[in-house]
Write an enzyme that holds these catalytic residues in place. Structure first.
Site, PDB file in Angstrom:
ATOM      1  N   ASP A   6      -4.657   0.739  -9.223  1.00 45.44           N
ATOM      2  CA  ASP A   6      -6.094   0.464  -9.332  1.00 45.44           C
ATOM      3  C   ASP A   6      -6.497   0.224 -10.781  1.00 45.44           C
ATOM      4  O   ASP A   6      -7.198  -0.740 -11.106  1.00 45.44           O
ATOM      5  CB  ASP A   6      -6.910   1.645  -8.779  1.00 45.44           C
ATOM      6  CG  ASP A   6      -6.551   1.946  -7.342  1.00 45.44           C
ATOM      7  OD1 ASP A   6      -5.820   1.135  -6.740  1.00 45.44           O
ATOM      8  OD2 ASP A   6      -6.990   2.991  -6.832  1.00 45.44           O
ATOM      9  N   GLY A  11     -16.673   5.282  -3.526  1.00 42.17           N
ATOM     10  CA  GLY A  11     -15.693   5.836  -2.587  1.00 42.17           C
ATOM     11  C   GLY A  11     -15.372   4.881  -1.451  1.00 42.17           C
ATOM     12  O   GLY A  11     -14.961   5.300  -0.377  1.00 42.17           O
ATOM     13  N   SER A  23     -13.737   4.140  -8.843  1.00 39.99           N
ATOM     14  CA  SER A  23     -13.378   5.121  -9.883  1.00 39.99           C
ATOM     15  C   SER A  23     -12.600   4.450 -11.006  1.00 39.99           C
ATOM     16  O   SER A  23     -12.874   4.691 -12.181  1.00 39.99           O
ATOM     17  CB  SER A  23     -12.498   6.246  -9.336  1.00 39.99           C
ATOM     18  OG  SER A  23     -12.764   6.510  -8.024  1.00 39.99           O
ATOM     19  N   LEU A  30     -12.462   0.379  -3.000  1.00 41.45           N
ATOM     20  CA  LEU A  30     -12.306  -0.821  -3.828  1.00 41.45           C
ATOM     21  C   LEU A  30     -12.174  -0.436  -5.303  1.00 41.45           C
ATOM     22  O   LEU A  30     -12.480  -1.226  -6.195  1.00 41.45           O
ATOM     23  CB  LEU A  30     -13.481  -1.782  -3.613  1.00 41.45           C
ATOM     24  CG  LEU A  30     -13.660  -2.297  -2.183  1.00 41.45           C
ATOM     25  CD1 LEU A  30     -14.906  -3.181  -2.069  1.00 41.45           C
ATOM     26  CD2 LEU A  30     -12.429  -3.072  -1.716  1.00 41.45           C
ATOM     27  N   GLU A  74       0.833  -1.207   0.000  1.00 44.38           N
ATOM     28  CA  GLU A  74       0.000   0.000   0.000  1.00 44.38           C
ATOM     29  C   GLU A  74       0.867   1.257   0.000  1.00 44.38           C
ATOM     30  O   GLU A  74       1.849   1.340   0.740  1.00 44.38           O
ATOM     31  CB  GLU A  74      -0.888  -0.030   1.256  1.00 44.38           C
ATOM     32  CG  GLU A  74      -2.302   0.361   1.012  1.00 44.38           C
ATOM     33  CD  GLU A  74      -3.035  -0.567   0.036  1.00 44.38           C
ATOM     34  OE1 GLU A  74      -3.105  -0.225  -1.162  1.00 44.38           O
ATOM     35  OE2 GLU A  74      -3.529  -1.604   0.484  1.00 44.38           O
ATOM     36  N   HIS A  75       0.464   2.221  -0.836  1.00 47.03           N
ATOM     37  CA  HIS A  75       1.189   3.487  -0.989  1.00 47.03           C
ATOM     38  C   HIS A  75       2.622   3.248  -1.468  1.00 47.03           C
ATOM     39  O   HIS A  75       3.526   4.013  -1.166  1.00 47.03           O
ATOM     40  CB  HIS A  75       1.151   4.304   0.310  1.00 47.03           C
ATOM     41  CG  HIS A  75      -0.229   4.853   0.581  1.00 47.03           C
ATOM     42  ND1 HIS A  75      -0.702   5.995  -0.003  1.00 47.03           N
ATOM     43  CD2 HIS A  75      -1.246   4.363   1.337  1.00 47.03           C
ATOM     44  CE1 HIS A  75      -1.951   6.210   0.383  1.00 47.03           C
ATOM     45  NE2 HIS A  75      -2.308   5.231   1.198  1.00 47.03           N
ATOM     46  N   THR A  76       2.786   2.169  -2.196  1.00 48.54           N
ATOM     47  CA  THR A  76       4.089   1.891  -2.809  1.00 48.54           C
ATOM     48  C   THR A  76       4.061   2.204  -4.302  1.00 48.54           C
ATOM     49  O   THR A  76       5.109   2.459  -4.895  1.00 48.54           O
ATOM     50  CB  THR A  76       4.445   0.398  -2.639  1.00 48.54           C
ATOM     51  OG1 THR A  76       3.279  -0.364  -2.965  1.00 48.54           O
ATOM     52  CG2 THR A  76       4.871   0.077  -1.212  1.00 48.54           C
ATOM     53  N   ASP A  77       2.867   2.187  -4.923  1.00 48.72           N
ATOM     54  CA  ASP A  77       2.836   2.272  -6.398  1.00 48.72           C
ATOM     55  C   ASP A  77       3.419   3.577  -6.926  1.00 48.72           C
ATOM     56  O   ASP A  77       4.222   3.580  -7.859  1.00 48.72           O
ATOM     57  CB  ASP A  77       1.440   1.965  -6.973  1.00 48.72           C
ATOM     58  CG  ASP A  77       0.324   2.894  -6.534  1.00 48.72           C
ATOM     59  OD1 ASP A  77       0.551   3.735  -5.636  1.00 48.72           O
ATOM     60  OD2 ASP A  77      -0.793   2.775  -7.088  1.00 48.72           O
ATOM     61  N   GLU A  99      -7.322  10.628 -13.958  1.00 49.30           N
ATOM     62  CA  GLU A  99      -7.455  10.906 -12.517  1.00 49.30           C
ATOM     63  C   GLU A  99      -6.530  12.064 -12.118  1.00 49.30           C
ATOM     64  O   GLU A  99      -6.913  12.956 -11.363  1.00 49.30           O
ATOM     65  CB  GLU A  99      -7.101   9.640 -11.731  1.00 49.30           C
ATOM     66  CG  GLU A  99      -7.162   9.768 -10.228  1.00 49.30           C
ATOM     67  CD  GLU A  99      -8.422   9.190  -9.606  1.00 49.30           C
ATOM     68  OE1 GLU A  99      -9.096   8.371 -10.253  1.00 49.30           O
ATOM     69  OE2 GLU A  99      -8.733   9.578  -8.466  1.00 49.30           O
TER      70      GLU A  99
HETATM   71  C1  GLA Z   1      -5.337   4.523  -4.079  1.00 55.06           C
HETATM   72  C2  GLA Z   1      -4.586   4.909  -5.345  1.00 55.06           C
HETATM   73  C3  GLA Z   1      -3.547   3.848  -5.703  1.00 55.06           C
HETATM   74  C4  GLA Z   1      -2.657   3.504  -4.517  1.00 55.06           C
HETATM   75  C5  GLA Z   1      -3.490   3.230  -3.267  1.00 55.06           C
HETATM   76  C6  GLA Z   1      -2.640   3.064  -2.041  1.00 55.06           C
HETATM   77  O1  GLA Z   1      -6.110   3.391  -4.287  1.00 55.06           O
HETATM   78  O2  GLA Z   1      -5.453   5.099  -6.417  1.00 55.06           O
HETATM   79  O3  GLA Z   1      -2.782   4.286  -6.806  1.00 55.06           O
HETATM   80  O4  GLA Z   1      -1.717   4.511  -4.291  1.00 55.06           O
HETATM   81  O5  GLA Z   1      -4.417   4.268  -3.014  1.00 55.06           O
HETATM   82  O6  GLA Z   1      -1.843   1.927  -2.138  1.00 55.06           O
END
Ligand code: GLA
Length: 393
Positions: free
Chosen positions: A178, A122, A128, A125, A34-37, A166
Site C-alpha cells: 500500500d 477503512g 491509511s 483503498l 493479494e496477501h502475497t506482499d 503501521e
Molecule cells: C493490506 C495490507 C497490504 C497487503 C494487503 C493484502 O492492504 O496493508 O500490505 O497485505 O492488505 O494484499
C-alpha cells in the site's frame, strides 16, 4: 475540495500569512496479488485519483497542529516528545510516521496542517497509507530544507517509513504494497512489484474500451486487523513446515507451484495448507496477469482476477458475504471481464474489469442486488490511475 478551497479553509483555521504549501499522496487499488506482499511475493497495484492532500505552513517552534477537513477537533503534537499519541482517534497515523522519521534522524520541523482525505476511511483503498506517505513526504521535504540538502526525497524510504509506523504504532503487520503504491505510483501505469527486493516495473494500462470499476461494500471492518495478523502467522507456520523439506526457501514465494504440489502435503494442518496454497497460486496468477495485460489479452487477465477472488474466498478465507455478493453480482453483468476483492478483505472494496459500455448497467444492477441482499447500499468509484506522492506546485 479543490486546492483553492483547501487553502481558503486553511486560512480560516490558522489565519493569513506565510507560504501555504500542498502535498498529496494517493490511495491504491490492487489489480491482483493479494496477501502475497508479506510473503515476499508479487503484487500489481495502481495509484488512484482519490487520496490525501495536506495544506501546511511552517512554524518556528516544535509544535505541529493538525486537523482534518471532515473532523471537528484539532490535534496538537509536541515534536520534542512523541510518546503518548498512540491512542489518538485521529492523528495516530501521523504521530507514528513522525516517530519513525525521528528514529531515522530526520530534523522534524513544526507546522500547521490541514488534511483533506477523499478516500473512504477503512474502505480497503489504502486511506491509511495515503495519510502515512503524504505525512512522511511532507516532513521529509521540510527536513531536507532545514538541513540545507538540495536533493529529492527518497520515496521508497517514505514507503518503508509508512509501513514501519503501521507495524510499530498501529500494530498491523502489513506488507509494503500500500505504502509503495502510494509513494511510487505513476499516471496510467500499474506497478508490478516484487516484494522480496522491491524491484518493480511500471506496466502501461492500455484501457482502450475497458474500465476499472471499484465497488465498496461499505461494511464496517470489525476484527480486520487481528484477522490480518492471524493470516500472517498462519503463513509463517506454513513456511516453517515447508522449510523442513525445502531448506533453501526464505519466503513462501520461493516455492514454485510444482514444488508445492510435490511437497505441500508435509503441511498436515488443512487450514495452513490452504493459506499457503493461496499465496503460491496467487503469485503465479500475478505473473500471468502481467503478461496478459502487456499483450492486451483482457479476457485472460479477467479470468485470473476471478480465480484470485475464488482463492481468497475458499483458501484464504478473507472475503465474506458482502464482498462475495458484489463479485457474484458483477459477474452476472454482460461485459464484465473479471471481478475480485482488492486489499486486505473482510469488507472493503472489489475491483472489476468491464467493457466501458457496461458501466451504467453495472452500477444500477449490482447496486440494487447488493442492497436487496445485504440491507444497505454499496458505493461505486470510477477512478483514473494517477501519480504517487508529490508536492503540488
Ligand atoms: C493490506 C495490507 C497490504 C497487503 C494487503 C493484502 O492492504 O496493508 O500490505 O497485505 O492488505 O494484499
Amino acid at each position: 475540495m479543490t486546492q483553492t478551497e483547501l487553502k481558503q479553509e486553511f486560512i480560516k483555521l490558522y489565519g493569513e500569512g506565510g507560504d501555504i504549501r500542498l502535498f498529496h499522496s494517493p490511495g491504491r487499488v490492487n489489480l491482483i496479488g493479494e496477501h502475497t506482499d508479506y510473503n515476499g511475493g508479487f503484487v500489481f497495484p495502481a495509484a488512484l485519483s482519490m487520496g490525501t492532500t495536506i495544506a501546511l505552513r511552517k512554524r518556528d517552534d516544535n509544535i505541529v497542529r493538525m486537523k482534518a477537513t471532515d473532523l471537528p477537533d484539532m490535534v496538537t503534537i509536541d515534536l520534542s516528545d512523541l510518546s503518548g499519541y498512540k491512542d489518538l482517534f485521529w492523528g495516530n497515523y501521523q504521530a507514528g510516521v513522525l516517530d519513525e522519521l525521528k528514529k531515522d534522524g530526520y530534523t522534524l520541523v513544526g507546522c500547521d496542517m490541514l488534511y483533506d482525505d477523499t478516500l473512504p476511511h477503512g474502505g480497503g483503498l489504502s486511506s491509511s497509507a495515503a495519510i502515512q506517505v503524504s505525512t512522511a513526504l511532507t516532513f521529509a521535504t521540510l527536513a531536507k530544507e532545514a538541513e540545507g540538502k538540495d536533493e529529492p526525497v527518497d520515496m521508497v524510504a517514505m514507503a518503508k517509513i509508512g509501513q514501519r509506523s503501521e507495524h510499530n504504532y498501529i500494530g498491523v503487520k502489513c506488507g509494503i504494497m500500500d505504502q509503495f503504491a502510494s509513494a511510487m505510483g505513476k499516471k496510467n501505469h500499474a506497478i508490478f512489484l516484487r516484494c522480496s527486493d522491491l524491484s518493480y516495473e511500471l506496466v502501461p494500462m492500455e484501457m482502450d474500451g475497458y474500465t476499472l470499476i471499484i465497488s465498496n461494500t461499505n461494511k464496517k471492518r470489525g476484527l480486520a486487523d487481528s484477522k490480518y495478523n492471524e493470516r500472517r502467522s498462519e503463513c509463517e507456520e506454513g513456511l516453517r513446515i515447508l522449510q523442513t523439506v525445502l531448506p533453501d526457501i526464505k519466503t513462501l514465494s520461493d516455492v514454485s507451484l510444482d514444488d508445492f504440489n510435490k511437497y505441500g502435503k508435509v503441511i498436515e494442518n488443512e487450514v495452513v495448507y490452504r493459506r499457503v496454497r493461496h499465496v503460491i497460486s496467487e503469485n503465479d496468477r500475478v505473473l500471468k496477469s502481467v503478461e496478459a495485460l502487456k499483450s492486451g489479452d483482457m479476457k485472460t487477465f479477467g479470468a485470473l482476477m476471478n480465480a484470485s477472488h475464488d482463492s481468497l474466498r475458499d483458501d484464504y478465507e478473507v472475503t465474506g458475504i458482502e464482498l462475495d455478493t458484489l463479485v457474484s453480482e458483477a459477474r452476472n453483468i454482460p461485459g464484465v471481464i473479471g471481478s475480485r476483492m482488492t486489499g486486505a478483505g473482510f469488507g472493503g472494496c472489489t475491483v472489476t474489469l468491464a467493457e466501458t459500455s457496461a458501466t451504467e448497467e453495472f452500477i444500477e444492477k449490482v447496486g440494487k442486488a447488493y442492497e436487496a441482499k445485504i440491507g444497505y447500499a454499496a458505493s461505486f468509484y470510477l477512478s483514473t490511475i494517477e501519480d504517487g506522492g508529490h508536492e503540488i506546485f
